[in-house]
Motif scaffolding. Structure first.
Motif, short mmCIF file in Angstrom:
data_model
loop_
_atom_site.label_atom_id
_atom_site.label_comp_id
_atom_site.label_asym_id
_atom_site.label_seq_id
_atom_site.Cartn_x
_atom_site.Cartn_y
_atom_site.Cartn_z
N THR A 276 23.36 36.02 35.83
CA THR A 276 23.11 36.54 37.17
C THR A 276 22.98 35.37 38.13
N PRO A 277 23.91 35.25 39.08
CA PRO A 277 23.83 34.11 40.00
C PRO A 277 22.70 34.26 41.00
N GLY A 278 22.04 33.16 41.26
CA GLY A 278 21.01 33.14 42.29
C GLY A 278 21.60 32.67 43.60
N GLN B 204 40.26 34.98 35.04
CA GLN B 204 41.05 36.05 35.65
C GLN B 204 40.87 36.05 37.17
N ARG B 205 39.62 35.91 37.63
CA ARG B 205 39.34 35.92 39.08
C ARG B 205 40.02 34.75 39.77
N TYR B 206 40.02 33.58 39.14
CA TYR B 206 40.54 32.37 39.76
C TYR B 206 41.96 32.04 39.34
N ALA B 207 42.70 33.01 38.88
CA ALA B 207 44.07 32.79 38.40
C ALA B 207 44.99 32.23 39.50
N ASP C 218 36.45 41.06 45.35
CA ASP C 218 37.34 40.45 46.33
C ASP C 218 36.56 39.89 47.52
N ALA C 219 35.50 40.57 47.92
CA ALA C 219 34.71 40.12 49.07
C ALA C 219 34.09 38.75 48.80
N VAL C 220 33.51 38.56 47.63
CA VAL C 220 32.89 37.28 47.28
C VAL C 220 33.96 36.20 47.15
N THR D 150 23.43 38.18 46.22
CA THR D 150 22.76 38.04 44.93
C THR D 150 22.86 39.30 44.09
N VAL D 151 23.25 40.42 44.69
CA VAL D 151 23.43 41.65 43.91
C VAL D 151 24.89 42.12 43.90
N VAL D 152 25.75 41.41 44.61
CA VAL D 152 27.17 41.75 44.64
C VAL D 152 27.85 41.15 43.42
N ASP D 153 28.84 41.81 42.89
CA ASP D 153 29.60 41.33 41.74
C ASP D 153 30.37 40.08 42.15
#
Length: 167
Positions: A94-96, A48-51, A147-149, A140-143
């Motif tokens: 959880t991404p590092g 969905q994010r990379y549509a 949109d920002a990421v 590392t704590v942002v979803d």
């Protein structure tokens, strides 16, 4: 008698303006092609994010090209084949800071006098997108679906593509 050609030519020029690449991008890139196989992205959230990632990354590379000084004649064909596994990886847990958020193979065919071809692998990790994250948030704590990421990832990857173009 007024010419019918002049108004038609003026209209065609005006209609072409919003769709034209910036001057530097026109000189540098004959084409930018980003490929991704959406049905191979295993995470529904990542899919969905990379549509629209192909169009978004194409635009980000064209924008990054506007900052590159003219250094080649004849342009280049830039092809990016994104790695669907890398796109889904941050959504699996959880991404590092070193988790790759975008990776792929970039091919550059120089249309200038040398006619050279170059191919390289490129990966962008969470800790590399920091310069483009608003307010220097801790990535590392942002979803990762924010949109920002997403925008920071596109800009970081595009900047790396342009940095790796022939000088």
């Amino acid at each position: 008698m007024p010419s019918k050609f002049l108004p038609s030519a003026a209209l065609a020029a005006v209609l072409a303006l919003p769709f034209a690449l910036p001057v530097h991008a026109q000189q540098w890139a004959d084409s930018i092609d980003v490929g991704v196989t959406a049905n191979e992205i295993t995470s529904p959230a990542a899919a969905q994010r990379y549509a629209t990632v192909d169009a978004d990354l194409t635009a980000a590379i064209a924008e990054a090209l506007t900052a590159k000084p003219d250094s080649a004649e004849g342009g280049a064909r830039i092809t990016v084949d994104l790695d669907e596994v890398a796109l889904a990886a941050p959504f699996a847990g959880t991404p590092g800071p070193t988790t790759a958020v975008m990776a792929g193979t970039v091919s550059v065919e120089d249309q200038g006098s040398s006619g050279s071809q170059r191919k390289f692998n490129l990966a962008v990790a969470m800790n590399q997108i920091m310069p483009y994250v608003p307010g220097n948030q801790n990535v590392t704590v942002v979803d990762v679906s924010s949109d920002a990421v997403y925008q920071a990832t596109l800009k970081t990857f595009a900047a790396a593509v342009v940095d790796n173009l022939p000088k």
